[in-house]
Design an enzyme around this catalytic site. Structure first.
Site, PDB file in Angstrom:
ATOM      1  N   ASP A  34       0.853  -1.196   0.000  1.00 17.26           N
ATOM      2  CA  ASP A  34       0.000   0.000   0.000  1.00 17.26           C
ATOM      3  C   ASP A  34       0.893   1.252   0.000  1.00 17.26           C
ATOM      4  OD1 ASP A  34      -1.701   2.078   0.529  1.00 17.26           O
ATOM      5  OD2 ASP A  34      -2.576   1.210   2.359  1.00 17.26           O
ATOM      6  N   GLU A  84      30.164   5.892   5.527  1.00 13.53           N
ATOM      7  CA  GLU A  84      30.160   4.449   5.768  1.00 13.53           C
ATOM      8  C   GLU A  84      30.011   3.717   4.430  1.00 13.53           C
ATOM      9  OE1 GLU A  84      26.566   2.794   7.703  1.00 13.53           O
ATOM     10  OE2 GLU A  84      25.889   4.861   7.940  1.00 13.53           O
ATOM     11  N   CYS A 116      26.270   6.211  10.750  1.00 14.80           N
ATOM     12  CA  CYS A 116      25.725   7.522  10.353  1.00 14.80           C
ATOM     13  C   CYS A 116      26.167   8.644  11.278  1.00 14.80           C
ATOM     14  CB  CYS A 116      24.203   7.472  10.346  1.00 14.80           C
ATOM     15  SG  CYS A 116      23.550   6.150   9.341  1.00 14.80           S
ATOM     16  N   THR A 157      13.967   2.652   2.503  1.00 14.68           N
ATOM     17  CA  THR A 157      14.733   3.627   3.307  1.00 14.68           C
ATOM     18  C   THR A 157      16.137   3.823   2.729  1.00 14.68           C
ATOM     19  OG1 THR A 157      15.501   1.959   4.911  1.00 14.68           O
ATOM     20  CG2 THR A 157      13.419   3.030   5.388  1.00 14.68           C
ATOM     21  N   SER A 206      16.706  -1.887  15.399  1.00 14.77           N
ATOM     22  CA  SER A 206      17.431  -0.626  15.183  1.00 14.77           C
ATOM     23  C   SER A 206      16.550   0.570  15.544  1.00 14.77           C
ATOM     24  CB  SER A 206      17.949  -0.521  13.742  1.00 14.77           C
ATOM     25  OG  SER A 206      16.895  -0.334  12.827  1.00 14.77           O
ATOM     26  N   HIS A 238      18.814  12.773  13.236  1.00 16.84           N
ATOM     27  CA  HIS A 238      19.281  11.849  12.196  1.00 16.84           C
ATOM     28  C   HIS A 238      18.019  11.212  11.599  1.00 16.84           C
ATOM     29  CE1 HIS A 238      20.970   8.660   9.943  1.00 16.84           C
ATOM     30  NE2 HIS A 238      20.518   7.718  10.752  1.00 16.84           N
ATOM     31  N   LYS A 247       9.259   9.191  16.013  1.00 14.98           N
ATOM     32  CA  LYS A 247       9.047   8.069  16.933  1.00 14.98           C
ATOM     33  C   LYS A 247       9.877   8.239  18.201  1.00 14.98           C
ATOM     34  CE  LYS A 247       9.112   3.876  14.733  1.00 14.98           C
ATOM     35  NZ  LYS A 247       7.855   3.114  14.772  1.00 14.98           N
ATOM     36  N   ASN A 280      17.547   8.203   2.829  1.00 12.93           N
ATOM     37  CA  ASN A 280      18.632   8.197   3.810  1.00 12.93           C
ATOM     38  C   ASN A 280      19.952   8.639   3.178  1.00 12.93           C
ATOM     39  OD1 ASN A 280      20.115   7.798   6.124  1.00 12.93           O
ATOM     40  ND2 ASN A 280      19.525   5.650   6.405  1.00 12.93           N
ATOM     41  N   SER A 313      24.466   3.603  13.961  1.00 14.77           N
ATOM     42  CA  SER A 313      24.264   2.236  14.437  1.00 14.77           C
ATOM     43  C   SER A 313      25.577   1.651  14.912  1.00 14.77           C
ATOM     44  CB  SER A 313      23.688   1.368  13.317  1.00 14.77           C
ATOM     45  OG  SER A 313      22.356   1.741  13.074  1.00 14.77           O
TER      46      SER A 313
HETATM   47  N1  CAA Z   1      -0.714   2.968   5.877  1.00 15.84           N
HETATM   48  C1  CAA Z   1      -0.046   3.724   6.791  1.00 15.84           C
HETATM   49  N2  CAA Z   1       0.942   3.233   7.600  1.00 15.84           N
HETATM   50  C2  CAA Z   1       1.294   1.947   7.444  1.00 15.84           C
HETATM   51  C3  CAA Z   1       0.650   1.103   6.511  1.00 15.84           C
HETATM   52  C4  CAA Z   1      -0.394   1.662   5.706  1.00 15.84           C
HETATM   53  N3  CAA Z   1      -1.030   0.943   4.790  1.00 15.84           N
HETATM   54  N4  CAA Z   1       1.212  -0.121   6.595  1.00 15.84           N
HETATM   55  C5  CAA Z   1       2.177  -0.053   7.557  1.00 15.84           C
HETATM   56  N5  CAA Z   1       2.219   1.191   8.064  1.00 15.84           N
HETATM   57  C6  CAA Z   1       3.110   1.709   9.102  1.00 15.84           C
HETATM   58  C7  CAA Z   1       3.335   0.754  10.259  1.00 15.84           C
HETATM   59  O1  CAA Z   1       2.277   0.826  11.201  1.00 15.84           O
HETATM   60  C8  CAA Z   1       4.660   1.285  10.805  1.00 15.84           C
HETATM   61  O2  CAA Z   1       4.411   2.440  11.576  1.00 15.84           O
HETATM   62  P1  CAA Z   1       5.070   2.577  13.041  1.00 15.84           P
HETATM   63  O3  CAA Z   1       6.561   2.443  12.842  1.00 15.84           O
HETATM   64  O4  CAA Z   1       4.653   3.915  13.496  1.00 15.84           O
HETATM   65  O5  CAA Z   1       4.546   1.437  13.842  1.00 15.84           O
HETATM   66  C9  CAA Z   1       5.395   1.733   9.558  1.00 15.84           C
HETATM   67  O6  CAA Z   1       4.395   1.859   8.531  1.00 15.84           O
HETATM   68  C10 CAA Z   1       6.433   0.741   9.094  1.00 15.84           C
HETATM   69  O7  CAA Z   1       5.842  -0.495   9.003  1.00 15.84           O
HETATM   70  P2  CAA Z   1       6.618  -1.825   9.401  1.00 15.84           P
HETATM   71  O8  CAA Z   1       7.281  -1.651  10.733  1.00 15.84           O
HETATM   72  O9  CAA Z   1       5.719  -2.983   9.206  1.00 15.84           O
HETATM   73  O10 CAA Z   1       7.708  -1.773   8.229  1.00 15.84           O
HETATM   74  P3  CAA Z   1       8.824  -2.765   7.842  1.00 15.84           P
HETATM   75  O11 CAA Z   1       8.707  -4.086   8.521  1.00 15.84           O
HETATM   76  O12 CAA Z   1       8.776  -2.773   6.360  1.00 15.84           O
HETATM   77  O13 CAA Z   1      10.176  -2.089   8.383  1.00 15.84           O
HETATM   78  C11 CAA Z   1      11.932  -0.521   8.707  1.00 15.84           C
HETATM   79  C12 CAA Z   1      10.436  -0.706   8.418  1.00 15.84           C
HETATM   80  C13 CAA Z   1      12.299  -1.285   9.992  1.00 15.84           C
HETATM   81  C14 CAA Z   1      12.192   0.952   8.890  1.00 15.84           C
HETATM   82  C15 CAA Z   1      12.751  -1.090   7.525  1.00 15.84           C
HETATM   83  O14 CAA Z   1      12.464  -0.334   6.367  1.00 15.84           O
HETATM   84  C16 CAA Z   1      14.247  -1.103   7.753  1.00 15.84           C
HETATM   85  O15 CAA Z   1      14.794  -2.075   8.266  1.00 15.84           O
HETATM   86  N6  CAA Z   1      14.971   0.011   7.378  1.00 15.84           N
HETATM   87  C17 CAA Z   1      16.430   0.100   7.571  1.00 15.84           C
HETATM   88  C18 CAA Z   1      16.828   0.283   9.032  1.00 15.84           C
HETATM   89  C19 CAA Z   1      16.553   1.666   9.583  1.00 15.84           C
HETATM   90  O16 CAA Z   1      16.389   2.636   8.883  1.00 15.84           O
HETATM   91  N7  CAA Z   1      16.539   1.762  10.922  1.00 15.84           N
HETATM   92  C20 CAA Z   1      16.355   3.048  11.596  1.00 15.84           C
HETATM   93  C21 CAA Z   1      17.145   3.135  12.888  1.00 15.84           C
HETATM   94  S1  CAA Z   1      18.862   2.727  12.570  1.00 15.84           S
HETATM   95  C22 CAA Z   1      19.558   4.193  11.991  1.00 15.84           C
HETATM   96  O17 CAA Z   1      19.012   5.237  12.157  1.00 15.84           O
HETATM   97  C23 CAA Z   1      20.859   4.103  11.274  1.00 15.84           C
HETATM   98  C24 CAA Z   1      20.611   4.176   9.803  1.00 15.84           C
HETATM   99  O18 CAA Z   1      20.613   5.252   9.204  1.00 15.84           O
HETATM  100  C25 CAA Z   1      20.350   2.933   9.110  1.00 15.84           C
END
Ligand code: CAA
Length: 389
Positions: A34, A84, A116, A157, A206, A238, A247, A280, A313
């Site tokens: 979606d 990185e 980062c 991301t 993370s 960041h 969040k 990112n 990280s």
């Molecule tokens: N409409 C609106 N919102 C929706 C939706 C819909 N149809 N479907 C899902 N969502 C929302 C979920 O409720 C969730 O919201 P919340 O976080 O507020 O609960 C959000 O969309 C994401 O959904 P999921 O958690 O199910 O998503 P995912 O399993 O695909 O994972 C992620 C998301 C963990 C960010 C993943 O993309 C990822 O691993 N990214 C890389 C890691 C990262 O960026 N980590 C951040 C911290 S680490 C850091 O900062 C260092 C760095 O730069 C990497």
């Protein structure tokens, strides 16, 4: 006689992103997701994509070129590149950047790494150097390519680009307050062993480590400085994806007066305008958010204090502050930055996937063609040769 006044900070700053992007609606449809998940749940509208002829060095020079005058190039004593996405295990990208930019030769050039976070360590180092040598300058560049792999959990991301900052005494934009609170924790939330093309990441974990790290450094900052959210005009985060900072901030704001909550959340939105369109930048993400805040908020004045939360990280986190200098608004580059974002070419998902898969083969001498200001022109004898248009 030297002027020894030591108000040190960001005198000039600019970002660069590659000339291609993917629309997140297109990516969502292609991945059978979606689109609201990417636009609202993750908070991304577009994602930067780079061709094979652009790398962290061309990003870095393209960002720095926008801000450096011939006088600056004579005054820079140190070039710090934080990344990185290094292109060499030995030779620092800063050495190549130094040469391409024409910085005076008697300078120090070094690459810094901690996911980062490293540009923040670079800023601190630059601050201390300029405080001791107030007639000299330091160039700090954060430059990265964020790639997790096609159809991976982290794919929405991704992104890439660079932010360049010139640090001097008597800065025109922001004075750094040298009140940093750092936190190191040995945690595997996101990491990339040497030689591995894409990072290993525990996505949900993370997120929680980031949120907890902000809570810890914020609380410690308040304890040391008797500080409160109401002291801040804005807080920049960041931004691995734009929902992330929110969040971390929202739970900490819960007990604040409504006016403080509303103000900081409105400022937060100004701070993610550009990040929503790029994705990112890893090391550059906090500083892209800072530029976005400065160039898009209408609620900032000289003397305002801005908080900055840096996160890498692994992990290192840091909270620090900067104060806006009178006349700061005259030194921003909103028109140029918007023109850069608006002039990019939108890729189809097929074109993005094939650009994503392209790889440089260092075993074959190859020539490339790219019309950008800086690009890789050639692979010759196992190294990259750059072209400046
Ligand atoms: N409409 C609106 N919102 C929706 C939706 C819909 N149809 N479907 C899902 N969502 C929302 C979920 O409720 C969730 O919201 P919340 O976080 O507020 O609960 C959000 O969309 C994401 O959904 P999921 O958690 O199910 O998503 P995912 O399993 O695909 O994972 C992620 C998301 C963990 C960010 C993943 O993309 C990822 O691993 N990214 C890389 C890691 C990262 O960026 N980590 C951040 C911290 S680490 C850091 O900062 C260092 C760095 O730069 C990497």
């Amino acid at each position: 006689m030297k002027n020894i006044e030591t108000t040190v900070g960001i005198d000039k700053l600019a970002f660069f992103v590659p000339h291609y992007y993917v629309d997140m609606t297109d990516l969502a449809i292609a991945r059978n997701v979606d689109p609201a998940k990417f636009h609202i749940g993750i908070g991304q509208d577009q994602m930067a994509v780079n061709p094979i002829t652009q790398d962290i060095i061309t990003f870095a020079t393209s960002a720095a070129d926008q801000i450096l005058s011939p006088e600056d190039k004579k005054a820079v004593d140190m070039v710090i590149v934080a990344t990185e996405s290094s292109v060499d295990e030995s030779k620092a990208s800063a050495v190549v950047v130094h040469g391409l930019l024409g910085i005076q030769p008697f300078a120090r050039s070094v690459e810094m790494k901690e996911a980062c976070y490293a540009a923040t360590a670079g800023l601190s180092l630059a601050h201390d150097f300029v405080a001791l040598h107030p007639d000299r300058k330091v160039l700090v560049i954060a430059t990265d390519i964020a790639k997790y792999g096609l159809k991976s959990g982290g794919e929405p991301t991704q992104g890439g680009g660079a932010v360049a900052m010139l640090i001097s005494s008597h800065p025109a934009i922001l004075a750094l307050n040298a009140d940093n609170v750092a936190l190191t924790q040995d945690i595997y939330d996101f990491w990339r062993p040497t030689g591995q093309a894409y990072p290993s990441v525990d996505g949900k974990f993370s997120n929680s480590v980031y949120i907890d790290a902000f809570s810890q450094v914020w609380d410690e900052y308040c304890r040391r400085n008797d500080a409160h959210f109401a002291d801040f005009s804005a807080i920049a985060f960041h931004t691995p994806y734009t929902k992330m900072g929110k969040k971390a901030l929202l739970p900490k704001l819960e007990t604040e007066p409504e006016a403080v909550q509303k103000h900081l959340m409105a400022q937060f939105e100004s701070g993610i305008v550009y990040n929503r369109r790029v994705g990112n930048l890893y090391t550059g993400s906090l500083y892209l958010s800072l530029i976005s805040l400065l160039e898009n908020s209408e609620q900032l004045s000289a003397g305002d204090k801005i908080g900055l939360f840096s996160y890498g990280s692994g992990t290192v986190a840091e909270f620090f502050t900067a104060t806006l200098v009178p006349g700061f608004e005259k030194h921003l580059r909103k028109t140029e930055h918007e023109a850069l974002l608006n002039s990019r070419v939108k890729l189809s998902i097929e074109a993005y996937e094939s650009m994503f898969e392209e790889k440089i083969d260092f075993n074959h001498n190859t020539k490339f063609a790219d019309d950008a200001a800086y690009s890789i022109e050639e692979i010759k004898d196992n190294h990259r040769i750059y072209r400046q248009k």
